[in-house]
Design an enzyme around this catalytic site. Structure first.
Site, mmCIF file in Angstrom:
data_model
loop_
_atom_site.group_PDB
_atom_site.id
_atom_site.type_symbol
_atom_site.label_atom_id
_atom_site.label_comp_id
_atom_site.label_asym_id
_atom_site.label_seq_id
_atom_site.Cartn_x
_atom_site.Cartn_y
_atom_site.Cartn_z
ATOM 1 N N TYR A 50 0.799 -1.228 0.000
ATOM 2 C CA TYR A 50 0.000 0.000 0.000
ATOM 3 C C TYR A 50 0.832 1.279 0.000
ATOM 4 O O TYR A 50 0.271 2.368 0.108
ATOM 5 C CB TYR A 50 -0.949 -0.008 1.204
ATOM 6 C CG TYR A 50 -1.846 -1.213 1.226
ATOM 7 C CD1 TYR A 50 -2.757 -1.437 0.197
ATOM 8 C CD2 TYR A 50 -1.777 -2.141 2.256
ATOM 9 C CE1 TYR A 50 -3.580 -2.558 0.198
ATOM 10 C CE2 TYR A 50 -2.594 -3.256 2.265
ATOM 11 C CZ TYR A 50 -3.483 -3.465 1.232
ATOM 12 O OH TYR A 50 -4.293 -4.576 1.228
ATOM 13 N N SER B 256 -3.338 -7.424 7.878
ATOM 14 C CA SER B 256 -3.978 -7.724 6.605
ATOM 15 C C SER B 256 -2.945 -8.352 5.657
ATOM 16 O O SER B 256 -2.329 -9.351 6.012
ATOM 17 C CB SER B 256 -4.604 -6.447 6.037
ATOM 18 O OG SER B 256 -5.527 -6.738 5.018
ATOM 19 N N TYR B 257 -2.764 -7.789 4.462
ATOM 20 C CA TYR B 257 -1.739 -8.330 3.567
ATOM 21 C C TYR B 257 -0.374 -8.314 4.261
ATOM 22 O O TYR B 257 0.439 -9.215 4.090
ATOM 23 C CB TYR B 257 -1.680 -7.502 2.283
ATOM 24 C CG TYR B 257 -0.876 -8.139 1.168
ATOM 25 C CD1 TYR B 257 -1.525 -8.786 0.112
ATOM 26 C CD2 TYR B 257 0.514 -8.091 1.143
ATOM 27 C CE1 TYR B 257 -0.800 -9.370 -0.922
ATOM 28 C CE2 TYR B 257 1.244 -8.671 0.125
ATOM 29 C CZ TYR B 257 0.583 -9.315 -0.905
ATOM 30 O OH TYR B 257 1.314 -9.900 -1.934
ATOM 31 N N TRP C 208 -10.891 -5.149 -4.303
ATOM 32 C CA TRP C 208 -9.469 -5.088 -3.968
ATOM 33 C C TRP C 208 -8.595 -5.507 -5.139
ATOM 34 O O TRP C 208 -7.650 -4.820 -5.499
ATOM 35 C CB TRP C 208 -9.195 -5.990 -2.768
ATOM 36 C CG TRP C 208 -7.811 -5.894 -2.192
ATOM 37 C CD1 TRP C 208 -7.371 -5.007 -1.243
ATOM 38 C CD2 TRP C 208 -6.683 -6.731 -2.502
ATOM 39 N NE1 TRP C 208 -6.041 -5.242 -0.943
ATOM 40 C CE2 TRP C 208 -5.596 -6.292 -1.710
ATOM 41 C CE3 TRP C 208 -6.485 -7.794 -3.379
ATOM 42 C CZ2 TRP C 208 -4.337 -6.891 -1.760
ATOM 43 C CZ3 TRP C 208 -5.224 -8.390 -3.439
ATOM 44 C CH2 TRP C 208 -4.168 -7.932 -2.629
ATOM 45 N N ASP D 124 -14.062 -9.286 11.383
ATOM 46 C CA ASP D 124 -13.055 -9.105 10.339
ATOM 47 C C ASP D 124 -13.206 -10.189 9.281
ATOM 48 O O ASP D 124 -13.531 -11.344 9.589
ATOM 49 C CB ASP D 124 -11.650 -9.161 10.941
ATOM 50 C CG ASP D 124 -10.572 -8.931 9.904
ATOM 51 O OD1 ASP D 124 -10.781 -8.088 8.996
ATOM 52 O OD2 ASP D 124 -9.519 -9.596 9.974
ATOM 53 N N HIS E 203 -11.935 -4.669 10.598
ATOM 54 C CA HIS E 203 -10.542 -4.788 10.150
ATOM 55 C C HIS E 203 -9.648 -3.835 10.933
ATOM 56 O O HIS E 203 -8.901 -3.040 10.370
ATOM 57 C CB HIS E 203 -10.462 -4.510 8.650
ATOM 58 C CG HIS E 203 -9.315 -5.181 7.954
ATOM 59 N ND1 HIS E 203 -9.027 -6.520 8.089
ATOM 60 C CD2 HIS E 203 -8.390 -4.693 7.100
ATOM 61 C CE1 HIS E 203 -7.980 -6.828 7.356
ATOM 62 N NE2 HIS E 203 -7.567 -5.736 6.751
#
Length: 596
Positions: free
Chosen positions: A70, A139-140, A187, A275, A310
């Site tokens: 990101y 997350s990622y 996404w 989540d 999240h």
């Protein structure tokens, strides 16, 4: 490149950060410096770039690595990195391969193991590092920690993967084999097709023309060329995800759950009951606790789950969980890193390994494990007079086995799917997530509603939830969507767990077996883990339907491979209960909380 800042500015910044971080009174803070655009070579010659935050005083510091798709300069990145550096850590924030300033090709998930390993080992040899390295991020940024750790980098000491999937197929791309359309499209296609993260404005704003609105393009069939409806071009990773519709070697090669027995460092997982990756959070803890490569790794497994989406919050969806719900994530991470990288004794050493927020009571409780030792799994059986359609029907839930054999039926029309309202979703096309009132959906005739009597005393559950469903459909495939709902005295219907199963995956996510039309099958549907107190005067409810759109793609009921159907068919669905076909939900009942 080194950012040089005058001493007067440094002191002003230091005063500001000392004021903001009042909870760290007594923790000496360092002046810091930032080195930008540091080249990090990978084993194949590709160069990835990172920023390094560190104390201004030259020295060798324990090192934290965050690897992000990101952008290392994304809003909200700097504050946490600065706070770690002020507390005596060197922090490496790197753009992953093919994203922002880093070279190479962006292929989500595919290069994170070896690139993570190479980055960890590079950082450990830099002048700013003392050779002790941990990883951090959510997350990622959490998933890629699992990937790197599975290769056993010699200098990795600990990992804190929060809000993270541990099986990209089973708890990211799909759930129960059903394709997470909202997330994968929003996404994978709209926001993350190439090098930078793109906005969704041309699908969501008032000025958006009808043909580009999500409400229209997400209905497009076939799914496998749906990328053209937004990007106007092929998005290779999106098409790969559709092509590999089962849990095959494409997915197994990047599944962390296949490799917990190779990870030899302590891990701390953090997640939210609502989540999208909560099952990854739970599976990460359970996998490391039971399969970690060393005794240290198994004993060092930790988990915290709050009533969050999240990320931590006090309110989510339609519910304010009180100030008790909000936990400062940075403080949790700091304690973990201090203990493992600096040897500072703190609550990481003495607290129980699992900390859960019990919705309904709005209380935290620490547990010795997950599932909680002593859990009693209790069946709640479906029943009706054949008319459980909608909340106006007469569907019942009972702890007593029904003596009457019966069925309920409904029509599932993929052209009129049940709209996503609440539940475990985020980060893709905009959908209402979290604990949203289910009453609008429960007005529909294609939603079966089964409700218990009013409870006379609290019922506390915490752990995995499963649905045993005896059902038939008149076609070769369909979906079964289940929600567990806490019905409040005022009627508010709060979902606390959900699950879905694409029927052709009933024998396993790596096995595609179409149905014999009108044959009754027993389905075991895994639902999201939860912790909730059903209070006196509340009722327990189970909602059953066959769609949840656009959180999941619409099953066209044709049995064709994922993404290839251009047409849909209406399915007749039949739920069986009583006699030998005891459809029921299995609840993990645990001891009650104080004052409940």
């Amino acid at each position: 490149m080194i950012l040089k800042i005058s001493r007067s500015i440094w002191l002003s910044a230091l005063v500001i950060f000392c004021f903001v971080n009042h909870s760290n009174a007594g923790y000496p803070l360092n002046e810091i410096r930032i080195e930008r655009h540091k080249a990090v070579p990978m084993r194949d010659g590709v160069i990835l770039y990172a920023d390094v935050y560190m104390p201004a005083t030259p020295g060798k510091y324990p090192t934290i690595i965050t690897r992000t798709p990101y952008g290392s300069q994304r809003d909200a990145v700097h504050q946490g990195m600065i706070k770690f550096a002020q507390r005596g850590y060197a922090v490496v924030v790197q753009d992953v391969r093919g994203r922002y300033e880093s070279d190479g090709k962006w292929e989500p998930f595919r290069d994170e193991a070896k690139d993570g390993y190479d980055t960890i080992e590079w950082a450990a040899t830099q002048p700013f590092s003392n050779g002790k390295v941990a990883t951090q991020g959510g997350s990622y940024l959490g998933h890629n920690q699992w990937q790197a750790a599975s290769l056993n980098p010699p200098h990795l000491v600990a990992a804190f993967p929060s809000l993270a999937s541990t099986n990209i197929y089973a708890n990211w791309i799909t759930m129960g084999g059903a394709f997470r359309l909202s997330f994968n499209y929003g996404w994978g296609v709209v926001r993350m097709p190439n090098r930078i993260m793109l906005p969704q404005y041309f699908h969501t704003e008032n000025y958006t023309p009808e043909e580009l609105k999500y409400a229209n393009i997400l209905m497009h069939l076939p799914l496998n060329d749906g990328d053209l409806q937004s990007a106007g071009a092929v998005v290779p990773h999106y098409r790969d995800w559709i092509k590999h519709e089962s849990y095959d070697d494409y997915w197994k090669s990047i599944s962390d759950e296949e490799r917990f027995d190779k990870i030899d460092v302590p891990t701390y997982v953090s997640g939210g009951w609502f989540d999208i990756f909560v099952m990854g959070t739970i599976n990460g803890y359970v996998g490391m606790k039971n399969k970690g490569a060393t005794s240290e790794a198994r004993k060092g497994a930790r988990m915290i789950i709050g009533p969050w989406g999240h990320g931590p919050s006090q309110s989510y969806g339609d519910v304010d969980f009180t100030p008790a719900a909000l936990v400062e994530q940075f403080e949790t991470e700091l304690s973990f890193f201090d203990y493992h990288l600096k040897g500072i004794k703190n609550l990481i050493e003495t607290d129980k390994p699992v900390r859960l927020f019990y919705m309904g009571a709005n209380q935290w409780r620490s547990e010795t494990d997950w599932p909680i030792p002593g859990t009693k799994y209790q069946e709640l059986y479906l029943g009706s007079n054949g008319n459980a359609n909608s909340v106006r029907g007469k569907g019942t839930l009972s702890f007593t086995k029904p003596t009457k054999i019966g069925t309920d039926t409904y029509r599932y029309d993929p052209q009129s799917p049940v709209p996503t309202t609440g539940g475990n979703n985020c980060c893709g096309t905009p959908t209402p997530a979290g604990p949203r009132d289910q009453r609008p959906l429960e007005q529909r005739e294609d939603v079966l509603v089964y409700t218990s009597e009013f409870l006379e005393k609290p019922l506390t559950i915490a752990g995995p939830v499963k649905m045993k469903l005896h059902a038939a459909t008149d076609g070769p495939d369909t979906d079964w969507m289940i929600k567990l709902v806490d019905v409040h005295p005022n009627g508010f219907a709060m979902p606390v767990s959900e699950g879905i199963l694409r029927a052709k995956f009933r024998e396993g996510l790596d096995k595609i077996k179409l149905l014999t039309p009108d044959k009754v099958y027993e389905y075991e549907i895994e639902m999201t883990g939860t912790a909730n107190v059903f209070q006196p005067g509340h009722r327990i409810r189970v909602d059953i339907t066959s769609s949840n759109f656009p959180q999941f793609d619409r099953n066209p009921n044709t049995g064709e491979p994922l993404g290839t159907s251009t047409k849909t068919r209406i399915a007749k669905q039949t739920i069986y209960f009583g006699g030998p076909e005891l459809s029921h939900i299995l609840l993990p009942v645990v001891s009650g909380l104080p004052n409940n």
